[in-house]
Every structure is written in structure tokens, then in C-alpha cells.
Design an enzyme around this catalytic site. Structure first.
Site, short mmCIF file in Angstrom:
data_model
loop_
_atom_site.label_atom_id
_atom_site.label_comp_id
_atom_site.label_asym_id
_atom_site.label_seq_id
_atom_site.Cartn_x
_atom_site.Cartn_y
_atom_site.Cartn_z
N LYS A 154 0.83 -1.20 0.00
CA LYS A 154 0.00 0.00 0.00
C LYS A 154 0.87 1.25 0.00
O LYS A 154 1.81 1.36 0.80
CB LYS A 154 -0.94 0.00 1.20
N SER A 199 -9.46 3.29 1.49
CA SER A 199 -8.26 3.77 0.85
C SER A 199 -7.35 2.65 0.35
O SER A 199 -6.42 2.89 -0.42
CB SER A 199 -7.47 4.65 1.82
N SER A 243 -11.31 1.55 5.46
CA SER A 243 -10.38 1.50 4.34
C SER A 243 -9.85 0.11 4.00
O SER A 243 -9.26 -0.07 2.94
CB SER A 243 -9.20 2.44 4.59
#
Length: 477
Positions: A83, A158, A182
Site C-alpha cells: 500500500k 483507501s 479502508s
């Protein structure tokens, strides 16, 4: 489906078994995933930075170690992109912001370090919203990540790049993080599994506000078992994280489906009439109540105390955003998207008593949740209040006919659960009549991830929704 394509959609455990039996090399596994990324990432835009040379060197070294009979980590040979909010030493980490477009960290974040000790082959980074704000993945550096099941739709966020990468067969496991959904929202949108652990289970020794249990890192994968495997590697105490605690990795590493006979299950489709939920979501999830009943559980409508939860969440989220970004915003006020500016400004306006009341409310809610789980073993709810929406939108302004006034409103079904301090997992819960994925949120008492994984594994085994993969070849024809 080609042999390479079939391989990349196998579970992490299946891929590891092939590696351990030496029927496949780590270099061959990496090559298969790189080929899948090359074919389909131009459409999906999930992987945004790639360091192929390093990945090939690491994969080759793992093959040499395996041939020599030396011990390897539990993830040895699995390719992964990280990520883009998690720092990676020597590899660009932008957080989706032009302000960090050329940022190359000197050190790995702890979750990255633990995965690399576990043997992953780090290939690149996965896309995020700007500074991970919002549950739709787009930013000025890399653009929009699209849903592999419907490229005109959002992949969520996210951890949207991570979820889309899993769904598209770009990697078998993924790291993510979750404050207001997220990990859970993108898992729901992309038909994968995402676990928000109890705060402190996955440590963050560099976190700015170590005593505020809002955001946490966690695992994603295409199966519950693979989520448990990754959790076993990244969980456990770190002396620099005051909320972290010891855990038994073996309790997560190989979850088996629980017997649900006699289990007490609460079903809260609108979280006690607190959130609007689109009819497509409710219609898709409603049959899952019967799945639990058929497995022997007793299911009834019930919801924990959530009064004041959204207000406390919003206040403490604003505290974190102000603490994290106020100085950078003061120096470069034109460098932030409007939703970030709003959240930073909300934090700056808070008084000490307002923050204190929010912390007191959080304490009350978490104690009430613990009492709720004296009466129920499991809570079921929608992950998201909407189905994957138009990727060109910033965020949904209407949910089931109810106007949403800011970018947090449509995420409330996850934000409310965050305030309870409990583990929550998004598991594939079915598809709408239009073929869009919908996730079921399964929630248990704080620090009972082993129970949560076992219950989710039973549901996964009974439904097999996660076996349905996107038609990427059809999209590109």
C-alpha cells in the site's frame, strides 16, 4: 483461461504449496503475476510503482535458499505490492500526493518489515486516495483505480489499489489500513476479504498518536484462510506502540470453519435504523441470514449501542488529521484536496473539552460493545451502504435517497463499528442483479480475531461467493 492466469487466481496457500513441493519456483510465480499485471493493470490501475529488478533478485534468492534446504518464512516466494501509504525502504512512497511524488523512504514501516521477514517478494506499490483520505481511490499522481468487476465503478479505498490488485490476480495477499472502512469498503467492492483487527494487534511503532485507537493496519486476501495467514505474520506486540499486545500467531495462521450450531448471531441491516442503505445492498445480503440459520446459528435482529458513535468518530478522526497534516498544510495550502482541507480544519477548530468528551464517549461505547457480546457471539451488518459507484464521482452524495453532506457520510456503516474498538471483517456476501460485489461485515468481541476468522471461514465455505472472479479478458476485448 491460460495456465498462468489459473495460477495467479489460486489462493496464497495453494501457491505456497506448489513452491514448497518445488513444482513451481518463486521466479516463475513472480513472472506469472507480472504477466497478469502487464495485461490488465492498464485498465485497472491498481499497481502504481514497480521495482522488477529487485523483485527478481529476491525471488531468485528464495529459490536458491529453498533448493539448499534452508528454512524460509511462512510467506516465502509470494509476490506483493505494498500500500502506497506504507513506507518502503528504497522504493517510492507517495501517499497519492504530489507533495510526496518523489519521496523514497530510508526505512520500512513495521508491517512491511514483518512481511519481508516472512519472505514476501516485494514487487511495487498499490494505489491509494490522497493521504488515504476517503474510500474511493483516486489521486493527482496516479489517477483512478477501477473495479476489476466493472471498470466504470470505484474499487473503494483507501486500500482500493490493494483490493483491486487481489481481485485482478496481481498478487495473492495484500496489506492495508483502516480508520473508517479502508480495508472493509474496498474488500466489499472487489469481492475479496479484508480484516480490520482490534487496534493494537498489528502494531504501528511510528504512529503519531499512539494512544488513539482509530486507525490500524491489517490484512487482505481472496480467502479467509489467507487473511489469517498474513495476520499471523504481521500481528504481535512492539515495544514502541503503547496499545500493542502479544498474540498467538498459530491461532490465526490456519483458521478452520467453526461449527455455528447454537451460535447467537445479531443481524443489523441498518445498524439500528441509524444509516440509510441502498436496496440493492440489502436485497443481496438478506439471504445470508438463512445461511447462518442453516448452519445452526440462532439469528435475531439486534444492534449494539451506537448513540454518539459517529460524532465521536468524526471528532477523533479530525484530531488525527490535524496532528498529521497541519504543518504540511500551513506550508503548502494548495497541495491538498478539498476533503482533506475540511478534515484538517475541523481538527484545528476543536477545543480540549470537545476532544475529551469524544474520548469519554469512545470509552463508553467500547464498554457497551463488550456487554453486547455477552449476549451475542457475532454481529452481522452491511459493509458499505452503497454498491460500487461511478468511478468519476468524488464520493456518493446520495444514499437511498438521503443526502450526504461530506465524504464521510456514506461510509458510516464502517465508521460506527470503528468506534466500538472491535475486529470487523468484510467477506464476499453475494452479487447484485447487475453483477456488482457486495460484502457482508462480520464483527466479534475485541481481541477475538481467531473466533472471527473461524466464523467467516464457515460462511465462506457455505457460500463460495469469493470463487467468482472478474472477466478481465472480456473487459479488454
Amino acid at each position: 483461461m491460460s495456465m498462468d492466469t489459473e495460477l495467479v487466481f489460486r489462493s496464497a496457500r495453494e501457491q505456497l504449496a506448489l513452491l514448497e513441493r518445488k513444482e513451481l519456483s518463486a521466479r516463475e510465480l513472480l513472472d506469472a503475476h507480472v504477466a497478469q499485471i502487464t495485461r490488465h493493470n492498464p485498465t485497472v490501475n491498481a499497481v502504481v510503482t514497480v521495482d522488477l529488478d529487485t523483485a527478481e533478485r529476491v525471488a531468485t534468492a528464495i529459490d536458491d535458499e529453498r533448493c539448499a534446504g534452508r528454512p524460509l518464512g511462512p510467506l516465502a516466494g509470494l509476490p506483493i505490492s505494498i500500500k502506497d501509504t506504507h513506507a518502503t525502504a528504497g522504493l517510492r512512497t507517495t501517499c497519492g500526493s504530489p507533495l510526496l511524488a518523489d519521496n523514497v523512504p530510508d526505512a520500512d514501516d513495521e508491517i512491511v518489515r514483518r512481511m519481508q521477514v516472512g519472505g514476501v517478494v516485494r514487487l511495487g506499490k498499490t494505489n491509494v486516495p490522497e493521504f488515504a483520505a476517503g474510500s474511493h481511490t483516486f489521486n493527482p499522481v496516479f489517477g483512478v483505480t477501477r473495479n476489476p468487476y466493472a471498470p466504470t465503478r470505484s474499487a473503494g479505498g483507501s486500500s482500493g489499489g490493494a483490493a483491486a490488485a487481489l481481485a485482478a490476480g496481481f498478487q495473492p495477499i495484500a496489506d492495508g489500513s483502516d480508520m473508517g472502512g479502508s480495508l472493509r469498503n474496498p474488500a466489499s467492492f472487489c469481492n475479496v476479504v479484508g480484516l480490520r483487527p482490534t487496534p493494537g494487534l498489528v502494531p504501528d511503532p511510528t504512529g503519531l498518536l499512539g494512544y488513539l485507537p482509530m486507525g490500524t493496519a491489517g490484512p487482505m486476501a481472496r480467502t479467509v484462510g489467507d487473511v489469517g495467514l498474513l495476520l499471523s505474520v504481521i500481528a504481535g506486540r512492539h515495544r514502541a506502540d503503547p496499545l500493542s499486545y502479544d498474540s498467538d500467531a498459530a491461532a490465526y495462521a490456519a483458521p478452520t470453519p467453526a461449527s455455528l450450531a447454537g451460535m447467537r448471531v445479531a443481524w443489523a441491516p441498518t445498524l439500528g435504523d441509524r444509516v440509510p442503505v441502498e436496496a440493492d445492498v440489502l436485497d443481496t445480503l438478506a439471504p445470508n441470514v438463512a445461511v447462518f440459520e442453516d448452519l445452526g446459528a440462532h439469528v435475531e435482529p439486534a444492534c449494539p449501542d451506537l448513540d454518539g458513535a459517529f460524532e465521536a468518530f468524526r471528532t477523533l478522526r479530525a484530531v488525527e488529521f490535524e496532528a498529521a497534516f497541519a504543518q504540511m498544510y500551513a506550508a503548502t495550502p494548495d497541495g491538498f484536496k478539498p476533503d482533506l482541507v475540511w478534515n484538517i480544519s475541523e481538527g484545528a477548530r476543536l477545543s480540549g473539552p470537545q476532544v475529551g468528551r469524544a474520548l469519554a464517549e469512545l470509552t463508553r461505547l467500547q464498554r457497551a460493545a463488550d456487554r453486547f457480546f455477552d449476549d451475542y457471539d457475532v454481529l452481522l451488518a452491511p459493509v458499505s451502504q452503497v454498491t460500487p459507484f461511478d468511478a468519476e464521482l468524488t464520493w456518493p452524495s446520495m444514499v437511498a435517497g438521503v443526502e450526504q453532506h461530506d465524504y464521510l457520510g456514506w461510509m458510516e456503516s464502517c465508521c460506527l463499528i470503528t468506534a466500538l474498538g472491535v475486529p470487523a471483517m468484510s467477506v464476499p456476501g453475494g452479487f447484485t442483479t447487475d453483477g456488482l460485489p457486495v460484502g457482508l461485515q462480520i464483527i466479534t468481541r475485541a481481541r477475538t480475531e481467531a473466533t472471527l476468522l473461524a466464523v467467516a471461514a464457515a460462511f465462506e465455505e457455505a457460500t463460495a461467493f469469493g470463487l467468482r472472479t472478474p472477466d478481465l479478458e472480456g473487459i479488454n476485448r
